[in-house]
Scaffold this active site. Structure first.
Site, PDB file in Angstrom:
ATOM      1  N   ALA A   1      -7.401  27.923   5.380  1.00 42.16           N
ATOM      2  CA  ALA A   1      -6.897  26.630   5.847  1.00 42.16           C
ATOM      3  C   ALA A   1      -5.377  26.638   5.810  1.00 42.16           C
ATOM      4  O   ALA A   1      -4.760  27.460   5.133  1.00 42.16           O
ATOM      5  CB  ALA A   1      -7.443  25.491   4.981  1.00 42.16           C
TER       6      ALA A   1
ATOM      7  N   ARG B   1       0.842  -1.191   0.000  1.00 49.06           N
ATOM      8  CA  ARG B   1       0.000   0.000   0.000  1.00 49.06           C
ATOM      9  C   ARG B   1       0.882   1.248   0.000  1.00 49.06           C
ATOM     10  O   ARG B   1       1.717   1.422   0.894  1.00 49.06           O
ATOM     11  CB  ARG B   1      -0.922   0.012   1.227  1.00 49.06           C
ATOM     12  CG  ARG B   1      -2.001  -1.065   1.213  1.00 49.06           C
ATOM     13  CD  ARG B   1      -3.057  -0.750   0.174  1.00 49.06           C
ATOM     14  NE  ARG B   1      -4.088  -1.784   0.086  1.00 49.06           N
ATOM     15  CZ  ARG B   1      -4.125  -2.738  -0.829  1.00 49.06           C
ATOM     16  NH1 ARG B   1      -3.144  -2.814  -1.736  1.00 49.06           N
ATOM     17  NH2 ARG B   1      -5.110  -3.619  -0.861  1.00 49.06           N
TER      18      ARG B   1
ATOM     19  N   ARG C   1      -5.003  26.425  -7.738  1.00 44.69           N
ATOM     20  CA  ARG C   1      -4.508  25.147  -7.220  1.00 44.69           C
ATOM     21  C   ARG C   1      -3.929  24.359  -8.386  1.00 44.69           C
ATOM     22  O   ARG C   1      -4.652  23.837  -9.232  1.00 44.69           O
ATOM     23  CB  ARG C   1      -5.633  24.372  -6.534  1.00 44.69           C
ATOM     24  CG  ARG C   1      -6.135  25.011  -5.246  1.00 44.69           C
ATOM     25  CD  ARG C   1      -5.025  25.127  -4.219  1.00 44.69           C
ATOM     26  NE  ARG C   1      -5.529  25.504  -2.904  1.00 44.69           N
ATOM     27  CZ  ARG C   1      -4.738  25.723  -1.843  1.00 44.69           C
ATOM     28  NH1 ARG C   1      -3.421  25.616  -1.976  1.00 44.69           N
ATOM     29  NH2 ARG C   1      -5.255  26.053  -0.683  1.00 44.69           N
TER      30      ARG C   1
ATOM     31  N   GLU D   1      -4.609  34.669   6.207  1.00 42.32           N
ATOM     32  CA  GLU D   1      -5.243  34.599   4.899  1.00 42.32           C
ATOM     33  C   GLU D   1      -6.375  35.615   4.726  1.00 42.32           C
ATOM     34  O   GLU D   1      -6.647  36.048   3.604  1.00 42.32           O
ATOM     35  CB  GLU D   1      -5.775  33.185   4.644  1.00 42.32           C
ATOM     36  CG  GLU D   1      -4.669  32.142   4.530  1.00 42.32           C
ATOM     37  CD  GLU D   1      -5.150  30.823   3.954  1.00 42.32           C
ATOM     38  OE1 GLU D   1      -6.379  30.648   3.806  1.00 42.32           O
ATOM     39  OE2 GLU D   1      -4.297  29.976   3.650  1.00 42.32           O
TER      40      GLU D   1
ATOM     41  N   PRO E   1      -8.725   8.983   2.656  1.00 41.58           N
ATOM     42  CA  PRO E   1      -8.126   7.929   3.471  1.00 41.58           C
ATOM     43  C   PRO E   1      -7.648   6.712   2.701  1.00 41.58           C
ATOM     44  O   PRO E   1      -6.906   5.893   3.240  1.00 41.58           O
ATOM     45  CB  PRO E   1      -9.248   7.562   4.455  1.00 41.58           C
ATOM     46  CG  PRO E   1     -10.506   7.988   3.767  1.00 41.58           C
ATOM     47  CD  PRO E   1     -10.141   9.209   2.987  1.00 41.58           C
ATOM     48  N   GLY E   2      -8.036   6.589   1.434  1.00 42.09           N
ATOM     49  CA  GLY E   2      -7.533   5.475   0.638  1.00 42.09           C
ATOM     50  C   GLY E   2      -6.118   5.686   0.129  1.00 42.09           C
ATOM     51  O   GLY E   2      -5.452   4.727  -0.272  1.00 42.09           O
TER      52      GLY E   2
ATOM     53  N   GLU F   1      -4.202  30.960  10.765  1.00 43.96           N
ATOM     54  CA  GLU F   1      -4.552  30.923   9.351  1.00 43.96           C
ATOM     55  C   GLU F   1      -5.638  31.946   9.016  1.00 43.96           C
ATOM     56  O   GLU F   1      -5.596  32.576   7.958  1.00 43.96           O
ATOM     57  CB  GLU F   1      -5.017  29.516   8.957  1.00 43.96           C
ATOM     58  CG  GLU F   1      -3.924  28.453   9.000  1.00 43.96           C
ATOM     59  CD  GLU F   1      -2.772  28.740   8.053  1.00 43.96           C
ATOM     60  OE1 GLU F   1      -3.001  29.402   7.016  1.00 43.96           O
ATOM     61  OE2 GLU F   1      -1.651  28.306   8.344  1.00 43.96           O
TER      62      GLU F   1
ATOM     63  N   LEU G   1      -1.577  24.064   7.059  1.00 38.37           N
ATOM     64  CA  LEU G   1      -0.973  22.865   7.631  1.00 38.37           C
ATOM     65  C   LEU G   1      -0.711  23.018   9.118  1.00 38.37           C
ATOM     66  O   LEU G   1      -0.522  24.123   9.632  1.00 38.37           O
ATOM     67  CB  LEU G   1       0.356  22.566   6.931  1.00 38.37           C
ATOM     68  CG  LEU G   1       0.312  22.246   5.441  1.00 38.37           C
ATOM     69  CD1 LEU G   1       1.732  22.101   4.904  1.00 38.37           C
ATOM     70  CD2 LEU G   1      -0.492  20.988   5.185  1.00 38.37           C
TER      71      LEU G   1
ATOM     72  N   GLU H   1      -3.934  12.355   5.643  1.00 34.71           N
ATOM     73  CA  GLU H   1      -4.260  13.713   6.078  1.00 34.71           C
ATOM     74  C   GLU H   1      -5.546  13.745   6.893  1.00 34.71           C
ATOM     75  O   GLU H   1      -6.577  13.212   6.481  1.00 34.71           O
ATOM     76  CB  GLU H   1      -4.419  14.653   4.885  1.00 34.71           C
ATOM     77  CG  GLU H   1      -4.745  16.080   5.312  1.00 34.71           C
ATOM     78  CD  GLU H   1      -4.975  17.031   4.147  1.00 34.71           C
ATOM     79  OE1 GLU H   1      -5.002  18.248   4.384  1.00 34.71           O
ATOM     80  OE2 GLU H   1      -5.121  16.549   3.007  1.00 34.71           O
TER      81      GLU H   1
ATOM     82  N   GLU I   1      -0.702  32.713  -2.968  1.00 34.89           N
ATOM     83  CA  GLU I   1      -1.500  33.619  -2.140  1.00 34.89           C
ATOM     84  C   GLU I   1      -1.379  35.073  -2.586  1.00 34.89           C
ATOM     85  O   GLU I   1      -2.210  35.909  -2.212  1.00 34.89           O
ATOM     86  CB  GLU I   1      -1.105  33.474  -0.666  1.00 34.89           C
ATOM     87  CG  GLU I   1      -1.473  32.109  -0.098  1.00 34.89           C
ATOM     88  CD  GLU I   1      -1.071  31.966   1.355  1.00 34.89           C
ATOM     89  OE1 GLU I   1      -0.369  32.871   1.874  1.00 34.89           O
ATOM     90  OE2 GLU I   1      -1.450  30.960   1.978  1.00 34.89           O
TER      91      GLU I   1
END
Length: 213
Positions: A85, A46, A73, A106, A124-125, A102, A87, A129, A153
């Site tokens: 948002a 995996r 993006r 922002e 999740p696959g 944030e 990290l 995160e 930004e």
């Protein structure tokens, strides 16, 4: 299909790993390859992205408008409308502190009332995160100079959009950002249910990314 009255809840579980390698390490994330033992005893490989985790903020003003940002993006080759948002740059960082940072960086605003809106795994696959989405109310502008931005930004746009318009855009397939979609639909569901004041407190435990109070 049988119906159940049991509470539906995700549970922690970890299958045995025979071997693990990290073939790629980037600036913020990496890729890991695990050999995982299946229930029948077979072993499969995996590959997944290892991610530090993120926070997002749905800032709702007194007129029920949501503060949104628009930026390019590159992976999806689109300009997306999103909610602020970022990290979790420091392991064990308090997610509320990160969210407040944030929102300031922002959108150059602060908020008086903070609650946990929802916690999600984005993909999740293929990635570990975890994102905590906060609801911020009592929004006001921050005095002083704006935070110095860079890269994508620099071209970022800000807007305040009525919540129903964002719900409509998500359901119409016009808005695609994960945190925005989950956030506005969660707020709509909360308003239709027990109300925003029934949401979890801002310091609620987060097993996916444990933090210091």
């Amino acid at each position: 299909m049988a119906h159940t009255a049991h509470r539906i809840q995700d549970t922690a579980e970890e299958w045995r790993i025979n071997a693990s390698a990290t073939p790629f390490t980037g600036n913020k994330t990496s890729v890991r390859t695990d050999e995982v033992v299946m229930p029948d005893g077979s072993v499969v490989t995996r590959d997944y992205q290892v991610h530090p985790g993120s926070v997002a903020v749905l800032a709702l003003d007194d007129d029920m408008h949501v503060l949104v940002i628009n930026q390019y993006r590159h992976p999806v080759r689109q300009r997306l409308w999103e909610i602020p948002a970022g990290l979790l740059d420091v392991p064990g960082e308090n997610p509320l502190h990160a969210a407040q940072r944030e929102l300031y960086e922002e959108a150059h605003v602060k908020a008086e009332d903070w609650r946990v809106l929802t916690d999600v795994y984005t993909t999740p696959g293929g990635c570990d995160e975890a994102v905590r989405i906060f609801l911020a109310r009592g929004v006001s502008d921050v005095e002083g100079d704006r935070f110095a931005v860079e890269h994508e930004e620099l071209d970022m746009q800000l807007a305040r959009v009525p919540l129903p318009e964002l719900v409509r855009g998500v359901l119409a397939g016009e808005l695609h950002n994960n945190s925005l979609a989950v956030g506005v639909l969660a707020v709509a569901a909360a308003l239709a249910g027990e109300g925003l004041d029934a949401l979890r407190p801002a310091d609620a435990p987060w097993p996916a990314r444990p933090f210091e109070a």
